[in-house]
Design an enzyme around this catalytic site. Structure first.
Site, short mmCIF file in Angstrom:
data_model
loop_
_atom_site.label_atom_id
_atom_site.label_comp_id
_atom_site.label_asym_id
_atom_site.label_seq_id
_atom_site.Cartn_x
_atom_site.Cartn_y
_atom_site.Cartn_z
N LYS A 22 3.60 11.86 -13.70
CA LYS A 22 4.57 11.12 -12.87
C LYS A 22 5.50 12.09 -12.15
CE LYS A 22 8.39 9.54 -15.03
NZ LYS A 22 9.68 9.99 -14.48
N ASN A 23 6.03 13.07 -12.90
CA ASN A 23 7.06 13.94 -12.32
C ASN A 23 6.50 14.99 -11.37
OD1 ASN A 23 8.95 12.44 -13.60
ND2 ASN A 23 9.42 13.95 -15.20
N ARG A 96 16.11 7.49 -9.79
CA ARG A 96 16.92 8.59 -9.26
C ARG A 96 16.09 9.58 -8.46
NH1 ARG A 96 21.63 9.13 -11.65
NH2 ARG A 96 21.64 11.30 -11.03
N CYS A 120 23.54 7.34 -15.30
CA CYS A 120 22.21 7.05 -15.85
C CYS A 120 22.39 6.96 -17.36
CB CYS A 120 21.32 8.21 -15.44
SG CYS A 120 19.75 8.30 -16.26
N ARG A 125 24.20 13.10 -14.48
CA ARG A 125 23.15 13.49 -13.55
C ARG A 125 23.58 13.53 -12.08
NH1 ARG A 125 17.57 10.75 -15.18
NH2 ARG A 125 16.76 12.61 -14.17
N PRO A 126 24.55 14.41 -11.75
CA PRO A 126 24.95 14.53 -10.34
C PRO A 126 23.85 15.20 -9.51
CG PRO A 126 25.99 16.25 -11.66
CD PRO A 126 25.21 15.39 -12.62
N ILE A 127 23.99 15.15 -8.17
CA ILE A 127 23.02 15.86 -7.32
C ILE A 127 23.76 16.91 -6.45
CG2 ILE A 127 21.25 14.06 -7.26
CD1 ILE A 127 22.30 13.45 -4.35
N ASP A 128 24.91 17.36 -6.96
CA ASP A 128 25.72 18.32 -6.19
C ASP A 128 24.94 19.58 -5.82
OD1 ASP A 128 25.81 18.63 -9.06
OD2 ASP A 128 27.25 20.25 -8.77
N LEU A 129 24.03 20.02 -6.68
CA LEU A 129 23.32 21.28 -6.40
C LEU A 129 22.30 21.10 -5.28
CD1 LEU A 129 22.88 22.47 -10.10
CD2 LEU A 129 24.66 23.11 -8.46
N ASP A 308 12.24 15.86 -22.39
CA ASP A 308 11.47 14.61 -22.30
C ASP A 308 10.61 14.35 -23.53
OD1 ASP A 308 12.60 14.08 -19.85
OD2 ASP A 308 10.89 14.76 -18.67
N ILE A 330 20.03 19.65 -22.42
CA ILE A 330 19.88 19.37 -20.98
C ILE A 330 20.75 18.18 -20.55
CG2 ILE A 330 18.22 18.88 -19.12
CD1 ILE A 330 17.72 21.58 -20.47
N ARG A 400 7.72 2.52 -16.49
CA ARG A 400 8.09 3.44 -15.41
C ARG A 400 7.25 4.71 -15.46
NH1 ARG A 400 14.24 4.68 -14.62
NH2 ARG A 400 13.19 5.94 -13.04
N1 EPU Z 1 22.40 18.82 -12.69
C1 EPU Z 1 23.60 19.02 -12.07
N2 EPU Z 1 23.64 18.97 -10.70
C2 EPU Z 1 22.53 18.74 -9.93
C3 EPU Z 1 21.31 18.55 -10.57
C4 EPU Z 1 21.26 18.59 -11.96
O1 EPU Z 1 24.62 19.22 -12.72
O2 EPU Z 1 22.66 18.72 -8.70
C5 EPU Z 1 22.32 18.84 -14.16
C6 EPU Z 1 21.87 17.51 -14.77
O3 EPU Z 1 22.96 16.61 -14.91
C7 EPU Z 1 21.27 17.94 -16.08
C8 EPU Z 1 20.63 19.29 -15.75
O4 EPU Z 1 21.28 19.74 -14.54
O5 EPU Z 1 22.27 18.13 -17.04
C9 EPU Z 1 19.14 19.27 -15.51
O6 EPU Z 1 18.81 18.21 -14.65
P1 EPU Z 1 17.58 18.27 -13.64
O7 EPU Z 1 18.11 18.23 -12.25
O8 EPU Z 1 16.67 19.38 -14.01
O9 EPU Z 1 16.87 16.88 -13.94
P2 EPU Z 1 16.12 16.01 -12.87
O10 EPU Z 1 15.50 16.89 -11.89
O11 EPU Z 1 17.02 14.93 -12.40
C10 EPU Z 1 13.77 16.01 -14.01
C11 EPU Z 1 12.82 14.98 -14.53
C12 EPU Z 1 13.40 14.35 -15.79
C13 EPU Z 1 13.60 15.47 -16.83
C14 EPU Z 1 14.51 16.55 -16.24
C15 EPU Z 1 14.68 17.75 -17.15
C16 EPU Z 1 11.74 14.19 -12.52
C17 EPU Z 1 11.53 13.10 -11.54
N3 EPU Z 1 12.61 13.96 -13.51
O12 EPU Z 1 14.99 15.32 -13.75
O13 EPU Z 1 12.43 13.44 -16.28
O14 EPU Z 1 14.19 14.96 -17.98
O15 EPU Z 1 13.95 17.02 -14.98
O16 EPU Z 1 13.46 18.31 -17.45
O17 EPU Z 1 11.12 15.24 -12.42
C18 EPU Z 1 11.67 11.53 -17.43
O18 EPU Z 1 10.54 11.72 -16.93
O19 EPU Z 1 11.87 10.71 -18.36
C19 EPU Z 1 12.81 12.29 -16.94
C20 EPU Z 1 14.07 11.91 -17.15
#
Ligand code: EPU
Length: 434
Positions: A22-23, A96, A120, A125-129, A308, A330, A400
């Site tokens: 999926k991811n 997301r 969430c 889980r912000p997207i600031d980065l 995960d 994480i 999902r």
């Molecule tokens: N983070 C920030 N700012 C950002 C982005 C992330 O602070 O802009 C923080 C997050 O809050 C978290 C950490 O960085 O504490 C890591 O988050 P990451 O961005 O890596 O997670 P993600 O990309 O949103 C993906 C998977 C998740 C998986 C995580 C960690 C997808 C679609 N989702 O999420 O999968 O848990 O990486 O490996 O690829 C799942 O499949 O159940 C799932 C939640």
């Protein structure tokens, strides 16, 4: 709303097949936005998040054809005529990963309007980065009415160092950089296999990416990308879930069609627990007939122990002799499943990011509530070893990310069935009452 009804006590025996990841499929579908030609993706899992992404792309005017019959796991996407560049709140709030369209839309169309995802169940889980990175590439970003609006004439290559490792952040920026002018260097990148799979697809589409799967990725921007055909990698988390299920139930299971090289630390941890594993290029055979031993795990970015798989491992720890310490690094709130496991008889103490699980405790079937995708998987696993019947509510979470989980588990000996909401029958309305 569907529920799963599971009667525990049967070992899993036989062969189970792993679906596409999926991811990896979600960013691959978003990558189709980068070109006006067909992108053909094989091994797409039939799960709800993929359907959400199909709706997201279709709402923008993309043509998304899902294969049928023998080609049912193939999807052809064409984004030649995009009518708009918006990802609505309605869709982003249910998934997301919808924010993955931000980078590709901006790079190809010069504009993207994407709803900000809210909080969430597993963390803020912000997207600031993602946003900081896009600004470095020259985008102007504003936020209004719960939406992010990003604009750029042509993105410009830049050096971006992620403050924190982010999987979808790396993928979003990687897609954006493919069409930027000049070179982009991404540092402190996620090294997950899903990132490498995306880079492989993008390179087939004509991108020039080096270093995916390492901390530093270099992208030489190109003027345009073309269509490609690509097979999505197997789902390492689905594979891991089945492996743990076999270990827990004292089964003998061949987990077929996975990539054991993506499962490194998980397999090591299971061996520490006393599980016998045999791997070849694309399968893992799991045998477990002795007692399980407690083992500590700490979640980390790949190649560390995956967050995960943390919930599923916690269920395993309830059946292992001794105390296992599970540390979640994480996400800040990813122990929701522990409350439900406690109701089934587990002994778990949570202290911040650490959970101490003492085993072995017998589990007993109960009515439980799934809170997120992987939490639901951990409850399915608990139910497989519990005494009596467990009813898992809010199964849409598991749908999902797991393809036909009840059919797959049933075929290897689990007593599992899905039931719909049982609504009270309405009394028949007679003609005279109308
Ligand atoms: N983070 C920030 N700012 C950002 C982005 C992330 O602070 O802009 C923080 C997050 O809050 C978290 C950490 O960085 O504490 C890591 O988050 P990451 O961005 O890596 O997670 P993600 O990309 O949103 C993906 C998977 C998740 C998986 C995580 C960690 C997808 C679609 N989702 O999420 O999968 O848990 O990486 O490996 O690829 C799942 O499949 O159940 C799932 C939640």
């Amino acid at each position: 709303m569907d529920k799963l009804v599971i009667r525990g006590g049967s070992p899993l025996l036989g062969t189970i097949r792993v679906s596409g990841a999926k991811n990896a499929a979600l960013p691959a579908m978003a990558a189709a936005l980068l070109t006006d030609s067909d992108v053909i993706l094989e091994n797409i899992p039939q799960v709800r998040d993929i359907e959400t992404e199909r709706r997201l792309l279709a709402a923008m005017g993309a043509q998304v054809e899902l294969g049928y019959g023998r080609a049912q796991h193939r999807t052809t996407i064409n984004c030649r005529n995009l009518a708009n560049t918006e990802a609505s709140y309605e869709l982003v709030k249910t998934m997301r990963a919808s924010t993955l369209v931000l980078g590709p839309l901006l790079a190809r169309m010069g504009h993207a309007r994407v709803s900000l995802p809210g909080g969430c169940a597993i963390g803020a889980r912000p997207i600031d980065l993602h946003l900081k990175g896009l600004e470095k590439l020259g985008a102007t970003i504003t936020q209004e009415h719960g939406y992010i609006e990003a604009r750029a004439d042509r993105l410009q290559g830049a050096r971006i160092v992620f403050e924190k490792i982010t999987v979808t952040g790396t993928e979003d920026l990687l897609m954006a950089a493919t069409l930027a002018e000049g070179e982009t260097i991404l540092e402190n990148c996620a090294r997950e296999p899903e990132v490498s799979d995306l880079a492989a697809l993008l390179n087939k589409m004509g991108a020039r990416i080096e270093g995916a799967g390492t901390h530093m990725i270099r992208v030489q921007g190109v003027a345009q990308l073309h269509g490609a055909r690509h097979r999505i990698i197997p789902d390492r988390i689905e594979a891991g879930t089945f492996i743990v299920a076999a270990a827990l139930t004292g089964g003998d299971l061949m987990v077929q069609g996975c990539d054991p090289s993506h499962l490194g630390v998980l397999l090591e941890k299971l061996q520490e627990c006393g599980v016998t594993l045999h791997t070849n290029g694309e399968s893992v055979r799991v045998r477990s007939d002795g007692p399980l031993k407690a083992t500590d795990v700490t979640t980390e970015e790949f190649p560390g122990f995956p967050t995960d798989m943390q919930a599923q491992f916690m269920t395993l720890a309830t059946q292992a002799e001794g105390a296992s310490i599970i540390t979640e690094n994480i996400f800040e709130n990813r122990f929701m499943h522990a409350q439900e496991l406690l109701r089934m008889g587990a002994n778990i103490k949570i202290d911040g990011r650490r959970a101490v699980v003492r085993g072995k405790t017998p589990l007993s079937g109960a009515a439980v509530l799934a809170s997120d995708l992987r939490a639901s998987a951990s409850l399915v696993l608990a139910a497989l070893v519990a005494d009596g019947e467990t009813i898992i509510d809010r199964v849409y979470h598991i749908d999902r990310g797991y393809e036909r989980i009840e059919e797959k588990l049933k075929a290897v000996g689990a007593h599992i069935r899905r039931i719909g909401e049982l609504l009270p029958r309405r009394p028949a309305v007679s003609a005279t009452a109308l």
